[in-house]
Design an enzyme around this catalytic site. Structure first.
Site, PDB file in Angstrom:
ATOM      1  N   HIS A   1      -0.169 -30.964  34.150  1.00 12.75           N
ATOM      2  CA  HIS A   1      -0.029 -31.873  33.692  1.00 12.75           C
ATOM      3  C   HIS A   1       0.703 -32.859  35.054  1.00 12.75           C
ATOM      4  CE1 HIS A   1       3.697 -33.469  31.096  1.00 12.75           C
ATOM      5  NE2 HIS A   1       3.096 -34.075  31.476  1.00 12.75           N
TER       6      HIS A   1
ATOM      7  N   ARG B   1      -3.169 -42.357  34.869  1.00 12.69           N
ATOM      8  CA  ARG B   1      -2.796 -44.336  34.824  1.00 12.69           C
ATOM      9  C   ARG B   1      -4.615 -44.033  34.172  1.00 12.69           C
ATOM     10  NH1 ARG B   1       1.805 -42.143  33.177  1.00 12.69           N
ATOM     11  NH2 ARG B   1       3.165 -42.350  34.617  1.00 12.69           N
TER      12      ARG B   1
ATOM     13  N   ASN C   1      11.878 -38.760  32.377  1.00 10.98           N
ATOM     14  CA  ASN C   1      11.766 -37.335  31.415  1.00 10.98           C
ATOM     15  C   ASN C   1      12.038 -36.320  30.997  1.00 10.98           C
ATOM     16  OD1 ASN C   1      13.060 -39.918  29.568  1.00 10.98           O
ATOM     17  ND2 ASN C   1      10.788 -40.528  28.721  1.00 10.98           N
TER      18      ASN C   1
ATOM     19  N   ASP D   1       4.115 -33.181  36.728  1.00 10.59           N
ATOM     20  CA  ASP D   1       4.520 -33.975  36.056  1.00 10.59           C
ATOM     21  C   ASP D   1       3.927 -35.346  36.953  1.00 10.59           C
ATOM     22  OD1 ASP D   1       4.673 -35.838  33.661  1.00 10.59           O
ATOM     23  OD2 ASP D   1       7.003 -35.733  33.842  1.00 10.59           O
TER      24      ASP D   1
ATOM     25  N   HIS E   1       4.169 -45.156  38.571  1.00 11.57           N
ATOM     26  CA  HIS E   1       4.640 -46.544  38.133  1.00 11.57           C
ATOM     27  C   HIS E   1       4.984 -47.197  39.557  1.00 11.57           C
ATOM     28  CE1 HIS E   1       5.499 -45.206  34.373  1.00 11.57           C
ATOM     29  NE2 HIS E   1       5.757 -44.390  34.566  1.00 11.57           N
TER      30      HIS E   1
HETATM   31  O1  DOR Z   1       9.066 -39.437  33.102  1.00 12.44           O
HETATM   32  C1  DOR Z   1       7.900 -38.974  32.505  1.00 12.44           C
HETATM   33  N1  DOR Z   1       7.167 -40.102  32.698  1.00 12.44           N
HETATM   34  N2  DOR Z   1       7.717 -38.507  31.714  1.00 12.44           N
HETATM   35  C2  DOR Z   1       6.505 -38.382  30.572  1.00 12.44           C
HETATM   36  O2  DOR Z   1       6.740 -36.966  30.068  1.00 12.44           O
HETATM   37  C3  DOR Z   1       5.613 -39.046  31.168  1.00 12.44           C
HETATM   38  C4  DOR Z   1       5.857 -39.849  32.251  1.00 12.44           C
HETATM   39  C5  DOR Z   1       4.684 -41.330  31.700  1.00 12.44           C
HETATM   40  O3  DOR Z   1       3.352 -41.000  31.527  1.00 12.44           O
HETATM   41  O4  DOR Z   1       5.236 -42.218  33.039  1.00 12.44           O
END
Ligand code: DOR
Length: 386
Positions: free
Chosen positions: A18, A22, A236, A263, A267
């Site tokens: 996971h 991007r 999330n 995960d 960002h």
């Molecule tokens: O915090 C999260 N960011 N949870 C996710 O499931 C997606 C991810 C994202 O793509 O930034």
């Protein structure tokens, strides 16, 4: 060549089920070159790329592009995950046979928000036709609208809207029932609640074909980390409470939760240096996974053998990837880890383009020193200072 790192552990190449790389579409956060470099530095020989790119990976063309481009880059191998449905909120299923044919190892609702039971039922039936595991994010959007963090005493104190545990639990319960009914391969992404663990444990005891992953951050942090409104801790599913964290640790240790997945969610500063309510959820994880998980091993929380299994054999089985073994004559897919090396997490040491992690500034113990993919060294810190 002879490599000597006294005290180092040689592991089968790590696999991450996971990661968010991007590309295409949000290369300012991460691209294949930086994401694969981060993966190699984190000891991963194989990573699975979630489909919530721009555009979403819901076609053969995007899956093929990811395979071809990542192969041309070399290093860590990328395995695309296709979307379940066409379009961001669509209910038309993707051509899963095409996605698989182009190299997808699973399908997922990531970025698509499949919460409708009829769509899930069809998706499970269809994916099982092609023997593709279906990876679900397990969030009932009707229960999480406007939520900034976990719903509990801390969210009340901070005056923020919370995301209740049941938003995850109801989807896990429903989907397990649908998975049993359709006999599909169902995988729960980033389990975060004690309720989901309980439901999962019960389902496994009944022999249902369900698997699950947990992230390092859900094993280490709780919603208390948000008390200073730190956007690096917005993620999330959200960071939960002590009892969830303990349930996740137990479930990982006893194998109820099959694997550890990062995960990895890069960002840019633009999306994190802002009000919590405006901030994008997610944190980077590829380069921190090994030191953070070795921290749990050193504390006696996680048996070393289980950590290794959760990062190698278990994910390879779920994604149908060849199992890497350490033996004479086998193709070398290996990760060498120095468990005693301490280092301080800092932006300039990370290969990922984004630096959004609450672990910046922390000193961790355990360092990946070498990663070998198909006999080729793709990351080498044996000659550089730790
Ligand atoms: O915090 C999260 N960011 N949870 C996710 O499931 C997606 C991810 C994202 O793509 O930034």
């Amino acid at each position: 060549t002879e490599i000597s790192v006294p005290g180092a552990m040689l592991l089968p190449g790590l696999i991450d089920l996971h990661a968010h790389l991007r590309e295409p579409g949000q290369e300012y956060k991460e691209d294949l070159v930086s994401g694969l470099a981060a993966a190699a530095a984190g000891g991963f020989t194989d990573i699975c790329a979630m489909p919530n790119t721009r555009p979403v990976n819901d076609t053969r063309a995007i899956t093929e592009m990811l395979v071809h481009k990542s192969r041309a880059i070399g290093g860590t191998r990328l395995h695309p995950i296709g979307a379940i449905t066409l379009g961001q909120k669509g209910d038309t299923l993707t051509e899963m046979a095409d996605l698989k044919d182009a190299g997808a190892v699973a399908v997922s609702d990531d970025g698509h928000c499949v919460t409708r039971s009829d769509v899930m039922r069809r998706a499970l039936e269809y994916s099982s036709t092609f023997d593709l595991p279906l990876i679900q994010h397990c969030e009932d959007h009707a229960l999480t609208a406007g939520a900034q963090m976990h719903e509990g005493a801390v969210s009340t104190k901070l005056g923020l809207r919370g995301w209740p545990r049941v938003a995850e639990d109801v989807i896990v319960a429903r989907d397990i029932i649908l998975a049993e009914y359709t006999r599909a391969k169902y995988h729960i992404a980033h389990v975060s609640t004690m309720g989901a663990v309980r439901i999962l444990r019960e389902a496994k005891s009944r022999g249902i074909n369900v698997t699950a992953e947990v992230t390092p951050h859900h094993l280490l942090l709780t919603d208390a980390a948000l008390i200073g409104y730190d956007t690096a801790c917005k993620v999330n599913p959200p960071l939960r409470e002590d009892e969830d964290l303990l349930a996740l640790r137990d479930a990982l240790a006893d194998g109820t939760i099959d694997c550890i997945a990062t995960d990895h969610a890069p960002h840019s500063p633009l999306e994190k240096d802002c009000e919590l309510s405006e901030a994008s959820p997610g944190m980077i994880g590829l380069e921190l996974c090994i030191p953070l998980m070795l921290g749990l091993v050193n504390k006696g929380v996680l048996p070393l053998a289980r950590m290794v299994d959760a990062l190698t054999r278990a994910p390879s089985k779920i994604a149908g990837l060849p199992r890497t073994e350490i033996k004479e004559g086998a193709e070398a897919n290996l990760t060498l880890v120095d468990p005693a090396a301490s280092w301080t997490v800092s932006a300039d040491r990370l290969r990922t383009k984004s630096k959004n992690t609450p672990f910046l500034g922390q000193t961790v113990t355990g360092k990946v020193v070498l990663t070998i993919v198909s006999g080729t060294v793709v990351f080498d810190a044996t000659t550089k200072p730790a």
